[in-house]
Design a protein around this motif. Structure first.
Motif, PDB file in Angstrom:
ATOM      1  N   LEU A  40     -52.418  69.476 -22.515  1.00  0.00           N
ATOM      2  CA  LEU A  40     -51.921  70.831 -22.287  1.00  0.00           C
ATOM      3  C   LEU A  40     -50.859  71.130 -23.340  1.00  0.00           C
ATOM      4  O   LEU A  40     -50.152  70.223 -23.791  1.00  0.00           O
ATOM      5  N   THR A  41     -50.729  72.387 -23.709  1.00  0.00           N
ATOM      6  CA  THR A  41     -49.658  72.793 -24.610  1.00  0.00           C
ATOM      7  C   THR A  41     -48.809  73.839 -23.908  1.00  0.00           C
ATOM      8  O   THR A  41     -49.273  74.562 -23.031  1.00  0.00           O
ATOM      9  N   GLY A  42     -47.559  73.879 -24.288  1.00  0.00           N
ATOM     10  CA  GLY A  42     -46.603  74.784 -23.665  1.00  0.00           C
ATOM     11  C   GLY A  42     -45.237  74.143 -23.726  1.00  0.00           C
ATOM     12  O   GLY A  42     -44.934  73.412 -24.673  1.00  0.00           O
ATOM     13  N   GLU A  43     -44.431  74.348 -22.711  1.00  0.00           N
ATOM     14  CA  GLU A  43     -43.129  73.704 -22.631  1.00  0.00           C
ATOM     15  C   GLU A  43     -43.057  72.919 -21.332  1.00  0.00           C
ATOM     16  O   GLU A  43     -43.223  73.484 -20.251  1.00  0.00           O
ATOM     17  N   PHE A  44     -42.818  71.620 -21.466  1.00  0.00           N
ATOM     18  CA  PHE A  44     -42.853  70.720 -20.312  1.00  0.00           C
ATOM     19  C   PHE A  44     -41.613  69.828 -20.321  1.00  0.00           C
ATOM     20  O   PHE A  44     -41.254  69.278 -21.356  1.00  0.00           O
ATOM     21  N   VAL A  45     -40.992  69.668 -19.163  1.00  0.00           N
ATOM     22  CA  VAL A  45     -39.883  68.737 -19.017  1.00  0.00           C
ATOM     23  C   VAL A  45     -40.484  67.403 -18.580  1.00  0.00           C
ATOM     24  O   VAL A  45     -41.213  67.332 -17.589  1.00  0.00           O
ATOM     25  N   LEU A  46     -40.192  66.356 -19.340  1.00  0.00           N
ATOM     26  CA  LEU A  46     -40.706  65.024 -19.049  1.00  0.00           C
ATOM     27  C   LEU A  46     -39.758  64.291 -18.098  1.00  0.00           C
ATOM     28  O   LEU A  46     -38.613  64.707 -17.889  1.00  0.00           O
ATOM     29  N   ARG A  47     -40.227  63.177 -17.528  1.00  0.00           N
ATOM     30  CA  ARG A  47     -39.416  62.377 -16.611  1.00  0.00           C
ATOM     31  C   ARG A  47     -38.092  61.994 -17.246  1.00  0.00           C
ATOM     32  O   ARG A  47     -37.059  61.933 -16.594  1.00  0.00           O
ATOM     33  N   SER A  48     -38.102  61.751 -18.554  1.00  0.00           N
ATOM     34  CA  SER A  48     -36.898  61.348 -19.279  1.00  0.00           C
ATOM     35  C   SER A  48     -35.884  62.484 -19.402  1.00  0.00           C
ATOM     36  O   SER A  48     -34.757  62.265 -19.819  1.00  0.00           O
ATOM     37  N   GLY A  49     -36.314  63.716 -19.075  1.00  0.00           N
ATOM     38  CA  GLY A  49     -35.456  64.876 -19.221  1.00  0.00           C
ATOM     39  C   GLY A  49     -35.686  65.621 -20.528  1.00  0.00           C
ATOM     40  O   GLY A  49     -35.216  66.734 -20.709  1.00  0.00           O
ATOM     41  N   ARG A  50     -36.417  64.981 -21.434  1.00  0.00           N
ATOM     42  CA  ARG A  50     -36.729  65.633 -22.706  1.00  0.00           C
ATOM     43  C   ARG A  50     -37.760  66.731 -22.483  1.00  0.00           C
ATOM     44  O   ARG A  50     -38.530  66.693 -21.529  1.00  0.00           O
ATOM     45  N   THR A  51     -37.775  67.673 -23.409  1.00  0.00           N
ATOM     46  CA  THR A  51     -38.760  68.752 -23.376  1.00  0.00           C
ATOM     47  C   THR A  51     -39.819  68.464 -24.420  1.00  0.00           C
ATOM     48  O   THR A  51     -39.505  68.045 -25.538  1.00  0.00           O
ATOM     49  N   ALA A  52     -41.079  68.688 -24.041  1.00  0.00           N
ATOM     50  CA  ALA A  52     -42.196  68.466 -24.965  1.00  0.00           C
ATOM     51  C   ALA A  52     -43.057  69.721 -25.017  1.00  0.00           C
ATOM     52  O   ALA A  52     -43.120  70.488 -24.045  1.00  0.00           O
ATOM     53  N   THR A  53     -43.723  69.920 -26.144  1.00  0.00           N
ATOM     54  CA  THR A  53     -44.638  71.054 -26.286  1.00  0.00           C
ATOM     55  C   THR A  53     -46.077  70.622 -26.041  1.00  0.00           C
ATOM     56  O   THR A  53     -46.984  71.452 -26.053  1.00  0.00           O
ATOM     57  N   GLU A  54     -46.256  69.317 -25.820  1.00  0.00           N
ATOM     58  CA  GLU A  54     -47.588  68.780 -25.532  1.00  0.00           C
ATOM     59  C   GLU A  54     -47.452  67.866 -24.322  1.00  0.00           C
ATOM     60  O   GLU A  54     -46.495  67.094 -24.221  1.00  0.00           O
ATOM     61  N   TYR A  55     -48.404  67.963 -23.409  1.00  0.00           N
ATOM     62  CA  TYR A  55     -48.336  67.184 -22.181  1.00  0.00           C
ATOM     63  C   TYR A  55     -49.733  66.678 -21.861  1.00  0.00           C
ATOM     64  O   TYR A  55     -50.713  67.415 -22.003  1.00  0.00           O
ATOM     65  N   PHE A  56     -49.815  65.425 -21.453  1.00  0.00           N
ATOM     66  CA  PHE A  56     -51.096  64.869 -21.026  1.00  0.00           C
ATOM     67  C   PHE A  56     -51.086  64.811 -19.505  1.00  0.00           C
ATOM     68  O   PHE A  56     -50.378  64.009 -18.913  1.00  0.00           O
TER      69      PHE A  56
END
Length: 174
Positions: free
Chosen positions: A16-32
């Motif tokens: 998926l693409t977009g804006e995602f907050v990861l468990r680590s607290g970082r933000t990613a533009t790509e998410y699996f």
């Protein structure tokens, strides 16, 4: 099926693409979205079949981490013919009140099984918990290593990460 075919399937179903907050607290533009490949019984079975050859020799128990690692470890256990433990993030206060349900881990060589590793934070925490229960843990196995420092974080705690697929594999499969 080649590794690149499998990587393409995983990428196509879960990226998926977009804006995602990861468990680590970082933000990613790509998410699996791991639940997309974990909920597909045919694809999950193919992944588990390929992962089985990555299990370190001497492993006695496969330990899947709540929640995504549970589906993966169950499928993997079928192929590896090894018992499974299901590891909670924290023990519940009722029922068995155990942190690790299923197979006994005390005194046994345990392989942590996770779906996606980014920072490695949950694997490190769960490994510490399992070691306190008497498990011998020195390896973790995941479907996808996002290659964002997880392997290094695990190494610092004496855990070697093995991954079926990496972020680079998924990008190359595009």
């Amino acid at each position: 099926m080649t590794d690149s075919d499998l990587a393409r399937q995983v990428r196509d179903v879960s990226r998926l693409t977009g804006e995602f907050v990861l468990r680590s607290g970082r933000t990613a533009t790509e998410y699996f979205d791991k639940y997309q490949f974990e909920s597909d019984p045919v694809l999950l079975d193919k992944l588990a079949e390929q992962m089985a050859v990555l299990i370190p020799e001497g492993t006695e128990v496969l330990a899947g981490l709540e929640m995504g690692g549970i589906a993966v470890v169950t499928a993997l256990g079928r192929h590896a013919k090894l018992p499974c433990a299901f590891v909670r993030k924290q023990a519940k206060a009722y029922g068995t009140a155990r942190l690790a349900e299923g197979a006994e881990v005390a005194g046994r060589r345990v392989l942590i099984v996770e779906d996606v590793v980014t920072s490695g934070g949950q694997v490190v925490l769960s490994t510490k918990d399992l070691r306190r229960l008497g498990a011998h843990v020195d390896h973790a196995l995941c479907v996808i290593d996002r290659q964002e420092g997880g392997a290094q974080a695990l190494s610092a705690d004496g855990i070697t990460l093995r991954a079926l697929l990496t972020r680079a594999d998924l990008e190359a499969a595009a």
